[in-house]
Design a protein around this motif. Structure first.
Motif, PDB file in Angstrom:
ATOM      1  N   ALA A 273      10.125  12.927 -10.057  1.00 38.08           N
ATOM      2  CA  ALA A 273       9.702  12.047 -11.151  1.00 38.08           C
ATOM      3  C   ALA A 273       9.337  10.670 -10.602  1.00 38.08           C
ATOM      4  CB  ALA A 273      10.820  11.938 -12.191  1.00 38.08           C
ATOM      5  N   ARG A 274      10.118  10.189  -9.640  1.00 40.76           N
ATOM      6  CA  ARG A 274       9.853   8.872  -9.050  1.00 40.76           C
ATOM      7  C   ARG A 274       8.538   8.901  -8.265  1.00 40.76           C
ATOM      8  NH1 ARG A 274      14.086   5.093  -7.193  1.00 40.76           N
ATOM      9  NH2 ARG A 274      15.640   6.549  -7.986  1.00 40.76           N
ATOM     10  N   MET A 275       8.295  10.008  -7.545  1.00 41.64           N
ATOM     11  CA  MET A 275       7.034  10.125  -6.799  1.00 41.64           C
ATOM     12  C   MET A 275       5.854  10.118  -7.760  1.00 41.64           C
ATOM     13  SD  MET A 275       7.399  12.789  -3.658  1.00 41.64           S
ATOM     14  CE  MET A 275       8.564  13.950  -4.296  1.00 41.64           C
ATOM     15  N   LYS A 276       6.022  10.835  -8.867  1.00 43.23           N
ATOM     16  CA  LYS A 276       4.918  10.917  -9.823  1.00 43.23           C
ATOM     17  C   LYS A 276       4.652   9.536 -10.423  1.00 43.23           C
ATOM     18  CE  LYS A 276       2.589  13.227 -13.241  1.00 43.23           C
ATOM     19  NZ  LYS A 276       2.289  14.337 -14.044  1.00 43.23           N
ATOM     20  N   GLN A 277       5.737   8.882 -10.825  1.00 42.71           N
ATOM     21  CA  GLN A 277       5.620   7.549 -11.428  1.00 42.71           C
ATOM     22  C   GLN A 277       4.964   6.561 -10.450  1.00 42.71           C
ATOM     23  OE1 GLN A 277       9.538   6.333 -12.477  1.00 42.71           O
ATOM     24  NE2 GLN A 277       8.880   4.487 -13.531  1.00 42.71           N
ATOM     25  N   ASN A 278       5.320   6.667  -9.173  1.00 44.12           N
ATOM     26  CA  ASN A 278       4.827   5.700  -8.183  1.00 44.12           C
ATOM     27  C   ASN A 278       3.526   6.139  -7.517  1.00 44.12           C
ATOM     28  OD1 ASN A 278       7.225   4.494  -8.816  1.00 44.12           O
ATOM     29  ND2 ASN A 278       8.122   4.590  -6.779  1.00 44.12           N
ATOM     30  N   GLY A 279       2.989   7.284  -7.940  1.00 44.25           N
ATOM     31  CA  GLY A 279       1.700   7.737  -7.392  1.00 44.25           C
ATOM     32  C   GLY A 279       1.761   8.177  -5.935  1.00 44.25           C
ATOM     33  N   VAL A 280       2.927   8.616  -5.471  1.00 47.55           N
ATOM     34  CA  VAL A 280       3.076   9.037  -4.071  1.00 47.55           C
ATOM     35  C   VAL A 280       2.338  10.360  -3.842  1.00 47.55           C
ATOM     36  CG1 VAL A 280       4.750   9.842  -2.344  1.00 47.55           C
ATOM     37  CG2 VAL A 280       5.282   7.856  -3.784  1.00 47.55           C
ATOM     38  N   PHE A 281       1.607  10.428  -2.720  1.00 50.12           N
ATOM     39  CA  PHE A 281       0.959  11.683  -2.312  1.00 50.12           C
ATOM     40  C   PHE A 281       1.931  12.510  -1.477  1.00 50.12           C
ATOM     41  CE2 PHE A 281      -3.705  11.798  -3.041  1.00 50.12           C
ATOM     42  CZ  PHE A 281      -3.833  10.606  -3.728  1.00 50.12           C
ATOM     43  N   ILE A 282       2.007  13.796  -1.782  1.00 49.23           N
ATOM     44  CA  ILE A 282       2.810  14.725  -0.985  1.00 49.23           C
ATOM     45  C   ILE A 282       1.892  15.381   0.045  1.00 49.23           C
ATOM     46  CG2 ILE A 282       4.099  16.910  -1.062  1.00 49.23           C
ATOM     47  CD1 ILE A 282       4.662  16.123  -4.079  1.00 49.23           C
ATOM     48  N   ALA A 283       2.300  15.335   1.322  1.00 52.12           N
ATOM     49  CA  ALA A 283       1.591  16.109   2.350  1.00 52.12           C
ATOM     50  C   ALA A 283       2.404  17.382   2.571  1.00 52.12           C
ATOM     51  CB  ALA A 283       1.462  15.305   3.629  1.00 52.12           C
ATOM     52  N   HIS A 284       1.884  18.474   2.052  1.00 48.59           N
ATOM     53  CA  HIS A 284       2.571  19.768   2.143  1.00 48.59           C
ATOM     54  C   HIS A 284       2.190  20.411   3.484  1.00 48.59           C
ATOM     55  CE1 HIS A 284       4.056  23.691   1.301  1.00 48.59           C
ATOM     56  NE2 HIS A 284       2.973  24.200   0.760  1.00 48.59           N
ATOM     57  N   CYS A 285       3.210  20.689   4.308  1.00 45.04           N
ATOM     58  CA  CYS A 285       2.967  21.148   5.687  1.00 45.04           C
ATOM     59  C   CYS A 285       3.678  22.486   5.904  1.00 45.04           C
ATOM     60  CB  CYS A 285       3.482  20.114   6.678  1.00 45.04           C
ATOM     61  SG  CYS A 285       2.880  18.443   6.383  1.00 45.04           S
ATOM     62  N   PRO A 286       3.146  23.566   5.325  1.00 44.21           N
ATOM     63  CA  PRO A 286       3.902  24.824   5.303  1.00 44.21           C
ATOM     64  C   PRO A 286       4.217  25.386   6.687  1.00 44.21           C
ATOM     65  CG  PRO A 286       1.638  25.156   4.535  1.00 44.21           C
ATOM     66  CD  PRO A 286       1.849  23.674   4.641  1.00 44.21           C
ATOM     67  N   GLN A 287       3.279  25.255   7.636  1.00 51.23           N
ATOM     68  CA  GLN A 287       3.554  25.889   8.927  1.00 51.23           C
ATOM     69  C   GLN A 287       4.685  25.167   9.661  1.00 51.23           C
ATOM     70  OE1 GLN A 287       1.111  26.026  12.757  1.00 51.23           O
ATOM     71  NE2 GLN A 287       0.465  27.830  11.630  1.00 51.23           N
ATOM     72  N   SER A 288       4.687  23.857   9.614  1.00 52.88           N
ATOM     73  CA  SER A 288       5.760  23.082  10.225  1.00 52.88           C
ATOM     74  C   SER A 288       7.097  23.422   9.570  1.00 52.88           C
ATOM     75  CB  SER A 288       5.457  21.588  10.054  1.00 52.88           C
ATOM     76  OG  SER A 288       6.584  20.812  10.346  1.00 52.88           O
ATOM     77  N   ASN A 289       7.079  23.568   8.263  1.00 54.41           N
ATOM     78  CA  ASN A 289       8.321  23.835   7.539  1.00 54.41           C
ATOM     79  C   ASN A 289       8.917  25.184   7.943  1.00 54.41           C
ATOM     80  OD1 ASN A 289       7.013  22.278   4.498  1.00 54.41           O
ATOM     81  ND2 ASN A 289       7.943  21.363   6.304  1.00 54.41           N
ATOM     82  N   ILE A 290       8.067  26.122   8.332  1.00 50.95           N
ATOM     83  CA  ILE A 290       8.552  27.409   8.838  1.00 50.95           C
ATOM     84  C   ILE A 290       9.034  27.243  10.283  1.00 50.95           C
ATOM     85  CG2 ILE A 290       7.885  29.787   9.420  1.00 50.95           C
ATOM     86  CD1 ILE A 290       5.798  29.508   7.053  1.00 50.95           C
ATOM     87  N   ASN A 291       8.206  26.628  11.129  1.00 49.42           N
ATOM     88  CA  ASN A 291       8.551  26.479  12.552  1.00 49.42           C
ATOM     89  C   ASN A 291       9.879  25.764  12.758  1.00 49.42           C
ATOM     90  OD1 ASN A 291       6.288  27.734  13.632  1.00 49.42           O
ATOM     91  ND2 ASN A 291       5.110  25.855  13.805  1.00 49.42           N
ATOM     92  N   LEU A 292      10.115  24.705  11.971  1.00 49.26           N
ATOM     93  CA  LEU A 292      11.311  23.888  12.188  1.00 49.26           C
ATOM     94  C   LEU A 292      12.442  24.280  11.235  1.00 49.26           C
ATOM     95  CD1 LEU A 292       9.580  20.415  12.772  1.00 49.26           C
ATOM     96  CD2 LEU A 292      10.404  22.046  14.478  1.00 49.26           C
ATOM     97  N   SER A 293      12.326  25.471  10.654  1.00 50.24           N
ATOM     98  CA  SER A 293      13.361  26.006   9.745  1.00 50.24           C
ATOM     99  C   SER A 293      13.702  25.003   8.647  1.00 50.24           C
ATOM    100  CB  SER A 293      14.641  26.351  10.514  1.00 50.24           C
ATOM    101  OG  SER A 293      14.348  27.124  11.636  1.00 50.24           O
ATOM    102  N   SER A 294      12.690  24.318   8.143  1.00 45.48           N
ATOM    103  CA  SER A 294      12.940  23.326   7.100  1.00 45.48           C
ATOM    104  C   SER A 294      13.009  23.975   5.726  1.00 45.48           C
ATOM    105  CB  SER A 294      11.852  22.249   7.120  1.00 45.48           C
ATOM    106  OG  SER A 294      11.890  21.548   8.353  1.00 45.48           O
ATOM    107  N   GLY A 295      12.182  24.987   5.490  1.00 43.12           N
ATOM    108  CA  GLY A 295      12.200  25.686   4.207  1.00 43.12           C
ATOM    109  C   GLY A 295      10.796  25.907   3.693  1.00 43.12           C
TER     110      GLY A 295
END
Ligand code: GUN
Ligand code: FE
Length: 422
Positions: A273-295
Motif C-alpha cells: 500500500a505504501r509503495m502504491k501511495q508513493n508511486g514506487v516502481f517494482i523491478a520484478h527479477c524472477p530469475q535472480s529470485n530463483i537463483n538466490l533462493s529468494s522466492g
C-alpha cells in the motif's frame, strides 16, 4: 540523422496488461523520434518519408531492464549455489572491488555495454559500484551506445568488507557529489541515487542521501524485501521500523520521487500500500529470485493492485541479460508460486509478462513501451527465420516462441527514440 520514417512489418505491442495489439503487415510511423501510430497504409502526409520494409519480420517495442548490476556481468553464472547474503560476501563484494582497477573496469564494462546494445533492451536502470572513476567509464560507454539508461554510483558505508566499503557517510556523500559533477554533460545516461540496500547504509548516509535527493531531484533505486535472511537482518538493524519499506520511508527514501525497488518478493499488504501511495516502481527479477533462493514474487497481486511493475535481469543474481528470457521466467515463477504457495492467485500470462517488459518498466522513462501516438519510438525488429516451423504460426505465436527461446540473434535492428542503433 533523420528521425522521421516508417517501419513495415508484423507489429505487436501491449494495449493493456492483458491484451496485445497485433497488426500484421502494418506501418509504425516515427516523426522526430516520437511514434505517430500504427497504420494499414501510410497516411497521406507521410507518403514521402523513408519506409524500412521488414515484411515477414516481427516489430515490437524496445524492452526495459529495470534492474541490473553492470559490474556483475563479468561473473554471471558463477557461484549460483549460494543464498543472497552468502553470495554477496563470497562472490559479489570481492568481484565488485576489482573496479578500483580502471583497466579491468574498461574491459569488463565494454563487454557488458556491447552485449546490452546487441540485445532487445533499449532502456535500463543499472547499478555501478561505489567507485567514482569506474562508474564514469561505464556511463561514458553507455552514453555512446545509443541506449537510454540510468546508472548509480553505489553508496555503501557499513556491513561490507574493507575492500568495498566507504569510510563513513560523509566520504560516501562527498564521493557522490564528485560523481554527479562528472555527469553533467551526459544526455542519454543519467545519474540515479543508489543506496545499495538498507544493511549497507548507515542512518547518517541515508539521511544525507535524502537531503541530496531533495536538493537535486534525482531518482532513486535500491533493493527491497528480496530474501528472508536479508529481511530478518533489516528487522534487527531497524527494530523501530514497521517493516523493510518503512525503514526506507523513515529516511524519506521510499518514493515521492521516481523510485525503483528491486525484487519485492516478500512485501506484505502494508508495504504494498505504501509503495502504491508513493508511486514506487517494482523491478520484478524472477530469475535472480530463483537463483538466490529468494522466492517467487507475487506478480499477480502487483498487477491486480495496479502497481508500477517492470522486469529486471538483476545481473548477476540473474544469469541472463535478456528481458525476453525474464518474461518467460516471470510466467514460470508465477506458475510455481500458484502451484506451491497460493492457489487463490492465478499465474500471470505471457501477455502480462510482455506488458511488464515493455510498458510496465518503460513507464519509468516516460511514455515508453508501445507504438501509440506520443510514445518514444523505441523499436526492435525480430527475425525468426532461423526458427523454422512446419506450422502456420500467427505473429503472436511467433513472438511467444522468440520469448521462450530468448535468443538475441533474432534481434536484427534496434531503434531508440527514433535513432537507429543497428
Ligand atoms: N542486495 C544488495 N546488493 C545486492 C546485489 O548486488 N544483488 C542482489 N540481488 N541483491 C542485493
Ligand atoms: Fe540487484
Amino acid at each position: 540523422m533523420n528521425r522521421t520514417f516508417a517501419l513495415k512489418g508484423d507489429i505487436i505491442f501491449s494495449q493493456t496488461p492483458q491484451t496485445l495489439a497485433v497488426h500484421p503487415s502494418h506501418y509504425a510511423v516515427c516523426e522526430d523520434g516520437i511514434c505517430v501510430g500504427v497504420f494499414t497504409q501510410l497516411p497521406k502526409q507521410f507518403a514521402e518519408i523513408p519506409v524500412m520494409d521488414h515484411s515477414g519480420k516481427l516489430i515490437i517495442p524496445g524492452l526495459t531492464d529495470l534492474h541490473a548490476h553492470a559490474p556483475q556481468y563479468a561473473f554471471r553464472s558463477l557461484g549460483m549455489d549460494l543464498e543472497l547474503l552468502d553470495w554477496l560476501n563470497a562472490q559479489t563484494f570481492p568481484q565488485e572491488a576489482r573496479y578500483q582497477d580502471l583497466d579491468y573496469a574498461c574491459r569488463a564494462y565494454s563487454i557488458f555495454v556491447d552485449d546490452l546494445r546487441r540485445s532487445a533492451t533499449t532502456r535500463a536502470a543499472l547499478f555501478g559500484t561505489l567507485h567514482v572513476p569506474a562508474t564514469h567509464i561505464l556511463m561514458q560507454m553507455l552514453e555512446e551506445s545509443g541506449l537510454e539508461t540510468f546508472v548509480g554510483k553505489v553508496n555503501m558505508d557499513r556491513n561490507s568488507p574493507d575492500v568495498l566499503c566507504e569510510a563513513d557517510a560523509q566520504s560516501s556523500l562527498e564521493a557522490t557529489r564528485i560523481w554527479l559533477a562528472g555527469c553533467q554533460d551526459l544526455k542519454h545516461c543519467l545519474p540515479i541515487l543508489t543506496p545499495r540496500f538498507l544493511p549497507s547504509c548507515t542512518d547518517a548516509l541515508m539521511e544525507g542521501l535524502h537531503r541530496l535527493q531533495q536538493e537535486t531531484g534525482l531518482p532513486v533505486q535500491s533493493h527491497l524485501s528480496e530474501n528472508q535472511g536479508e529481511i530478518a537482518w533489516v528487522r534487527e538493524l531497524c527494530p523501530e521500523a514497521r517493516g523493510y519499506g518503512d525503514a526506507y520511508d523513515r529516511f524519506g527514501m521510499f518514493g515521492g520521487c521516481p523510485t525503483i525497488m528491486a525484487h519485492c518478493v516478500w512485501s506484505d499488504a502494508e508495504e504494498r500500500a505504501r509503495m502504491k501511495q508513493n508511486g514506487v516502481f517494482i523491478a520484478h527479477c524472477p530469475q535472480s529470485n530463483i537463483n538466490l533462493s529468494s522466492g517467487a514474487a507475487p506478480a499477480r497481486t502487483y498487477l491486480d493492485e495496479g502497481m508500477h511493475i517492470g522486469l529486471g535481469s538483476d545481473i548477476a543474481g540473474g544469469t541472463h541479460l535478456s528481458i525476453l528470457r525474464a518474461m518467460a521466467d516471470a510466467v514460470q515463477s508465477s506458475k510455481l508460486r500458484w502451484r506451491l504457495l497460493d492457489q487463490s492467485l492465478s499465474p500471470i500470462t505471457l501477455p502480462e509478462a510482455f506488458w511488464m517488459g515493455t510498458r510496465g518498466g518503460g513507464a519509468f522513462f516516460g511514455k515508453v513501451g508501445a507504438f501509440e501516438a506520443g510514445f518514444a519510438f523505441d523499436a526492435v525488429v525480430l527475425d525468426d527465420s532461423d526458427l523454422p516451423s512446419p506450422l502456420d504460426l500467427t505473429p503472436e505465436e511467433r513472438l511467444t516462441r522468440i520469448i521462450y527461446l530468448s535468443d538475441d540473434r533474432a534481434v536484427i535492428h534496434k531503434y531508440v527514440d527514433g535513432r537507429k542503433l543497428f
